[in-house]
Design a protein around this motif. Structure first.
Motif, PDB file in Angstrom:
ATOM      1  N   PHE A   1       0.827  -1.213   0.000  1.00  0.00           N
ATOM      2  CA  PHE A   1       0.000   0.000   0.000  1.00  0.00           C
ATOM      3  C   PHE A   1       0.854   1.252   0.000  1.00  0.00           C
ATOM      4  O   PHE A   1       0.494   2.265  -0.606  1.00  0.00           O
ATOM      5  CB  PHE A   1      -0.977  -0.006   1.187  1.00  0.00           C
ATOM      6  CG  PHE A   1      -0.374   0.353   2.508  1.00  0.00           C
ATOM      7  CD1 PHE A   1      -0.267   1.682   2.906  1.00  0.00           C
ATOM      8  CD2 PHE A   1       0.077  -0.631   3.382  1.00  0.00           C
ATOM      9  CE1 PHE A   1       0.285   2.025   4.132  1.00  0.00           C
ATOM     10  CE2 PHE A   1       0.615  -0.301   4.607  1.00  0.00           C
ATOM     11  CZ  PHE A   1       0.732   1.028   4.976  1.00  0.00           C
TER      12      PHE A   1
ATOM     13  N   HIS B   1       2.534   1.685  -3.474  1.00  0.00           N
ATOM     14  CA  HIS B   1       1.520   2.092  -4.459  1.00  0.00           C
ATOM     15  C   HIS B   1       0.995   3.493  -4.191  1.00  0.00           C
ATOM     16  O   HIS B   1       0.903   4.323  -5.094  1.00  0.00           O
ATOM     17  CB  HIS B   1       0.372   1.083  -4.444  1.00  0.00           C
ATOM     18  CG  HIS B   1      -0.746   1.429  -5.380  1.00  0.00           C
ATOM     19  ND1 HIS B   1      -1.863   2.120  -4.976  1.00  0.00           N
ATOM     20  CD2 HIS B   1      -0.910   1.197  -6.704  1.00  0.00           C
ATOM     21  CE1 HIS B   1      -2.666   2.290  -6.007  1.00  0.00           C
ATOM     22  NE2 HIS B   1      -2.124   1.747  -7.063  1.00  0.00           N
TER      23      HIS B   1
ATOM     24  N   GLN C   1      -4.645  -1.880   0.267  1.00  0.00           N
ATOM     25  CA  GLN C   1      -4.845  -1.547  -1.140  1.00  0.00           C
ATOM     26  C   GLN C   1      -6.174  -2.088  -1.673  1.00  0.00           C
ATOM     27  O   GLN C   1      -6.779  -1.498  -2.565  1.00  0.00           O
ATOM     28  CB  GLN C   1      -3.684  -2.030  -2.007  1.00  0.00           C
ATOM     29  CG  GLN C   1      -3.400  -3.518  -1.991  1.00  0.00           C
ATOM     30  CD  GLN C   1      -2.417  -3.902  -0.921  1.00  0.00           C
ATOM     31  OE1 GLN C   1      -2.356  -3.287   0.151  1.00  0.00           O
ATOM     32  NE2 GLN C   1      -1.621  -4.929  -1.195  1.00  0.00           N
TER      33      GLN C   1
ATOM     34  N   ALA D   1      -1.336   5.425   2.025  1.00  0.00           N
ATOM     35  CA  ALA D   1      -2.052   4.733   0.956  1.00  0.00           C
ATOM     36  C   ALA D   1      -2.944   5.686   0.166  1.00  0.00           C
ATOM     37  O   ALA D   1      -3.268   5.448  -0.992  1.00  0.00           O
ATOM     38  CB  ALA D   1      -2.894   3.599   1.536  1.00  0.00           C
TER      39      ALA D   1
END
Length: 317
Positions: A124, A127, A245, A264
């Motif tokens: 997470f 990303h 995520q 995140a």
């Protein structure tokens, strides 16, 4: 004694490619490559051209492989050839094996780049926080090639080939340097359309419009978990996920209200794909750490990426 043997061994001058079909043995890659090319192209002559061999060499390879498996792999059809049933079965396995080998060689090739930096961290965070900053990394250090690997709890960094570790705590291992990095908080968010609907209503009516997108308790710090538990009796549960995520994706799709870590959410909030909900608390989360080997650095690029991450973290705070 040889005259009494029913299964003679290979002649010394024929090498390991001579097939005997002995239990546990595999034919050489050279034989399999010749077979695969002929099977794929439907012609021994075209296979020979593709492999830069003579037609007789490829024919001999196929004969050796047929001797190994103990049955014909091709049958002649006019001037061409086609696979027997056994040949079709073998072609499927050989094609998968060669594809796997090619992919493995392609992956190995990446490691020859002098700018490669292997970074391990939670999915997470890579990303939601790092991915949106990679254009800045390329602008500042165009020679650095990050290899990003996801791991929620990297614990054996000294036993694998890793340059930088992002973790919830310092590794505190001999030969490693740890630096306090980012501190996250947890926020309640929703997709823009749902956020607008909620903003138009008093808080007590929000449960009529949305349910909670939940993470498993083990994935949340105590303050955030307590806040979600306090809301659950009124809101109910839309779904429960074991990874931030996945919950993030559900929130982006408008499935409900989510409480997620800021690391995140950063890119989704910045580009307007999610909105933080007014009147809902921000809750303290983890202190994240950067760790790297203190000595014996694999490359100068690793040191520069470590410093770049620290600078980006300081700017974000």
């Amino acid at each position: 004694m040889d005259s009494n043997n029913h299964h003679k061994g290979p002649k010394a001058d024929e090498g390991e490619d001579q097939a005997t079909g002995a239990a546990g043995r595999l034919p050489s890659l050279r034989l399999l490559a010749g077979f695969e090319a002929a099977a794929r192209l439907g012609s021994v002559s075209r296979a020979a051209e593709a492999l830069h061999l003579s037609q007789s060499a490829v024919s001999h390879q196929i004969q050796q492989l047929e001797a190994f498996v103990g049955q014909p792999l091709f049958q002649r059809v006019g001037r061409g050839i086609e696979l027997t049933f056994a040949g079709e079965m073998l072609q499927q396995s050989v094609r998968r094996a060669l594809d796997t080998l090619r992919r493995g060689l392609d992956r190995i090739a990446v490691y020859t780049d002098p700018g490669l930096v292997v970074l391990v961290g939670p999915a997470f965070l890579l990303h939601g926080w790092l991915q949106g900053r990679l254009d800045r990394l390329r602008a500042a250090h165009p020679d650095i090639v990050p290899l990003l690997s996801t791991d929620e709890e990297p614990g054996q960094a000294d036993e694998i080939d890793v340059d930088i570790v992002i973790g919830r705590q310092a590794l505190a291992m001999a030969g490693w340097e740890d630096a306090a990095w980012l501190r996250e908080d947890w926020r309640f968010v929703a997709a823009p359309a749902l956020a607008e609907e909620l903003a138009a209503l008093p808080a007590e009516r929000h449960p009529r419009l949305a349910r909670l997108i939940c993470l498993e308790k083990a994935r949340m710090p105590e303050p955030a978990e307590a806040a979600v538990q306090a809301l659950l009796p009124r809101f109910g549960v839309a779904a429960v996920y074991d990874a931030p995520q996945l919950a993030l994706d559900a929130a982006l799709r408008g499935h409900g209200i989510a409480c997620l870590p800021s690391l995140a959410l950063e890119e989704a909030l910045a580009n307007g794909r999610l909105r933080e909900l007014a009147g809902y608390p921000r809750l303290p989360g983890a202190q994240w750490w950067l760790s790297r080997p203190r000595d014996g650095l694999r490359s100068e690029a690793m040191a520069r990426m470590f410093d770049w991450l620290r600078e980006e973290g300081a700017a974000a705070d």
